[in-house]
Design a protein around this motif. Sequence first.
Motif, PDB file in Angstrom:
ATOM      1  N   VAL A  41     -34.549 -10.983  40.680  1.00 56.17           N
ATOM      2  CA  VAL A  41     -33.144 -10.969  40.400  1.00 56.17           C
ATOM      3  C   VAL A  41     -31.831 -10.368  40.482  1.00 56.17           C
ATOM      4  O   VAL A  41     -30.870 -10.688  40.697  1.00 56.17           O
ATOM      5  N   PHE A  42     -31.951  -9.083  40.933  1.00 54.19           N
ATOM      6  CA  PHE A  42     -31.306  -8.011  41.237  1.00 54.19           C
ATOM      7  C   PHE A  42     -31.568  -6.608  42.458  1.00 54.19           C
ATOM      8  O   PHE A  42     -31.787  -5.645  42.357  1.00 54.19           O
ATOM      9  N   PRO A  43     -31.229  -7.589  43.250  1.00 53.93           N
ATOM     10  CA  PRO A  43     -31.286  -6.745  45.284  1.00 53.93           C
ATOM     11  C   PRO A  43     -30.909  -5.908  45.191  1.00 53.93           C
ATOM     12  O   PRO A  43     -31.712  -4.803  45.565  1.00 53.93           O
ATOM     13  N   GLY A  44     -29.867  -5.554  44.387  1.00 51.03           N
ATOM     14  CA  GLY A  44     -28.692  -4.285  45.020  1.00 51.03           C
ATOM     15  C   GLY A  44     -29.919  -3.480  43.855  1.00 51.03           C
ATOM     16  O   GLY A  44     -29.003  -2.131  44.538  1.00 51.03           O
ATOM     17  N   ILE A  45     -29.740  -3.450  42.755  1.00 53.31           N
ATOM     18  CA  ILE A  45     -30.345  -2.819  42.193  1.00 53.31           C
ATOM     19  C   ILE A  45     -31.380  -1.749  42.964  1.00 53.31           C
ATOM     20  O   ILE A  45     -31.641  -0.026  43.023  1.00 53.31           O
ATOM     21  N   VAL A  46     -32.141  -2.667  43.567  1.00 50.12           N
ATOM     22  CA  VAL A  46     -33.398  -2.283  43.617  1.00 50.12           C
ATOM     23  C   VAL A  46     -33.163  -1.613  44.655  1.00 50.12           C
ATOM     24  O   VAL A  46     -33.998  -0.309  45.263  1.00 50.12           O
ATOM     25  N   ARG A  47     -31.977  -1.547  45.583  1.00 46.70           N
ATOM     26  CA  ARG A  47     -31.325  -1.482  46.863  1.00 46.70           C
ATOM     27  C   ARG A  47     -31.678   0.024  46.529  1.00 46.70           C
ATOM     28  O   ARG A  47     -31.070   1.235  47.172  1.00 46.70           O
ATOM     29  N   ARG A  48     -30.756   0.734  46.025  1.00 49.40           N
ATOM     30  CA  ARG A  48     -30.138   1.669  45.286  1.00 49.40           C
ATOM     31  C   ARG A  48     -31.135   2.335  44.508  1.00 49.40           C
ATOM     32  O   ARG A  48     -31.248   4.121  44.583  1.00 49.40           O
ATOM     33  N   ILE A  49     -32.523   1.915  43.911  1.00 47.23           N
ATOM     34  CA  ILE A  49     -33.416   2.462  42.840  1.00 47.23           C
ATOM     35  C   ILE A  49     -34.401   3.198  44.577  1.00 47.23           C
ATOM     36  O   ILE A  49     -35.120   4.502  44.227  1.00 47.23           O
ATOM     37  N   LEU A  50     -34.085   2.564  45.547  1.00 45.77           N
ATOM     38  CA  LEU A  50     -34.982   2.774  46.275  1.00 45.77           C
ATOM     39  C   LEU A  50     -34.520   4.187  47.627  1.00 45.77           C
ATOM     40  O   LEU A  50     -35.053   4.726  48.125  1.00 45.77           O
ATOM     41  N   SER A  51     -33.253   4.006  47.102  1.00 46.10           N
ATOM     42  CA  SER A  51     -32.394   4.507  48.312  1.00 46.10           C
ATOM     43  C   SER A  51     -32.255   6.395  47.563  1.00 46.10           C
ATOM     44  O   SER A  51     -32.704   7.266  49.028  1.00 46.10           O
ATOM     45  N   VAL A  52     -33.236   6.627  46.356  1.00 45.23           N
ATOM     46  CA  VAL A  52     -33.993   7.999  45.875  1.00 45.23           C
ATOM     47  C   VAL A  52     -34.819   8.671  46.622  1.00 45.23           C
ATOM     48  O   VAL A  52     -36.162   8.108  46.885  1.00 45.23           O
ATOM     49  N   LYS A  53     -35.240   9.751  47.249  1.00 45.14           N
ATOM     50  CA  LYS A  53     -35.837  10.134  48.290  1.00 45.14           C
ATOM     51  C   LYS A  53     -37.133  10.065  47.150  1.00 45.14           C
ATOM     52  O   LYS A  53     -38.258  10.349  47.098  1.00 45.14           O
ATOM     53  N   PHE A  54     -36.706  10.983  46.009  1.00 40.18           N
ATOM     54  CA  PHE A  54     -38.176  11.806  44.271  1.00 40.18           C
ATOM     55  C   PHE A  54     -38.614  10.167  45.019  1.00 40.18           C
ATOM     56  O   PHE A  54     -39.668  10.120  44.770  1.00 40.18           O
ATOM     57  N   ILE A  55     -37.916   9.051  44.498  1.00 40.94           N
ATOM     58  CA  ILE A  55     -38.654   7.580  44.095  1.00 40.94           C
ATOM     59  C   ILE A  55     -39.114   7.670  45.288  1.00 40.94           C
ATOM     60  O   ILE A  55     -40.712   6.817  44.814  1.00 40.94           O
ATOM     61  N   ARG A  56     -38.716   7.208  46.265  1.00 44.30           N
ATOM     62  CA  ARG A  56     -39.195   6.384  47.453  1.00 44.30           C
ATOM     63  C   ARG A  56     -40.296   6.844  47.988  1.00 44.30           C
ATOM     64  O   ARG A  56     -41.331   6.197  48.131  1.00 44.30           O
ATOM     65  N   LYS A  57     -40.554   8.445  47.918  1.00 42.76           N
ATOM     66  CA  LYS A  57     -42.085   9.068  48.211  1.00 42.76           C
ATOM     67  C   LYS A  57     -43.255   8.370  47.395  1.00 42.76           C
ATOM     68  O   LYS A  57     -44.841   8.462  48.000  1.00 42.76           O
ATOM     69  N   TYR A  58     -43.100   8.181  45.932  1.00 41.06           N
ATOM     70  CA  TYR A  58     -44.480   7.655  45.317  1.00 41.06           C
ATOM     71  C   TYR A  58     -44.806   6.012  46.079  1.00 41.06           C
ATOM     72  O   TYR A  58     -45.329   5.051  44.852  1.00 41.06           O
ATOM     73  N   ILE A  59     -43.842   5.378  46.375  1.00 40.14           N
ATOM     74  CA  ILE A  59     -44.037   3.369  46.379  1.00 40.14           C
ATOM     75  C   ILE A  59     -44.653   3.051  47.634  1.00 40.14           C
ATOM     76  O   ILE A  59     -44.208   4.241  48.731  1.00 40.14           O
ATOM     77  N   PRO A  60     -45.776   2.753  47.264  1.00 41.70           N
ATOM     78  CA  PRO A  60     -46.565   2.396  49.269  1.00 41.70           C
ATOM     79  C   PRO A  60     -45.556   1.683  49.648  1.00 41.70           C
ATOM     80  O   PRO A  60     -44.946   1.040  49.955  1.00 41.70           O
ATOM     81  N   LYS A  61     -46.121   2.005  51.057  1.00 39.85           N
ATOM     82  CA  LYS A  61     -45.180   1.557  52.482  1.00 39.85           C
ATOM     83  C   LYS A  61     -45.542   0.030  52.362  1.00 39.85           C
ATOM     84  O   LYS A  61     -44.448  -0.507  52.949  1.00 39.85           O
TER      85      LYS A  61
END
Length: 68
Positions: A41-61
């Motif tokens: 729905v909103f790909p820009g919001i997801v890119r912004r969320i995934l740019s945060v290192k704290f969040i990114r390390k908990y999401i599987p590759k």
Amino acid sequence: MRFVYFICFLVLFILGVIGLLLPVVPSSPFFIPSLYCLNKVFPGIVRRILSVKFIRKYIPKKVLERLN
């Protein structure tokens, strides 16, 4: 179709929050698919969320590769 993905995101996100509050229900199986639906729905919001290192390390590759 975007509306269906948005409704799916809301349902999965709410179930994930319930999973955080109740120790019996897991939350990760609900948050990861909700992120996928939000990406549709909103790909820009997801890119912004995934740019945060704290969040990114908990999401599987594999999930990160699929979303990019």
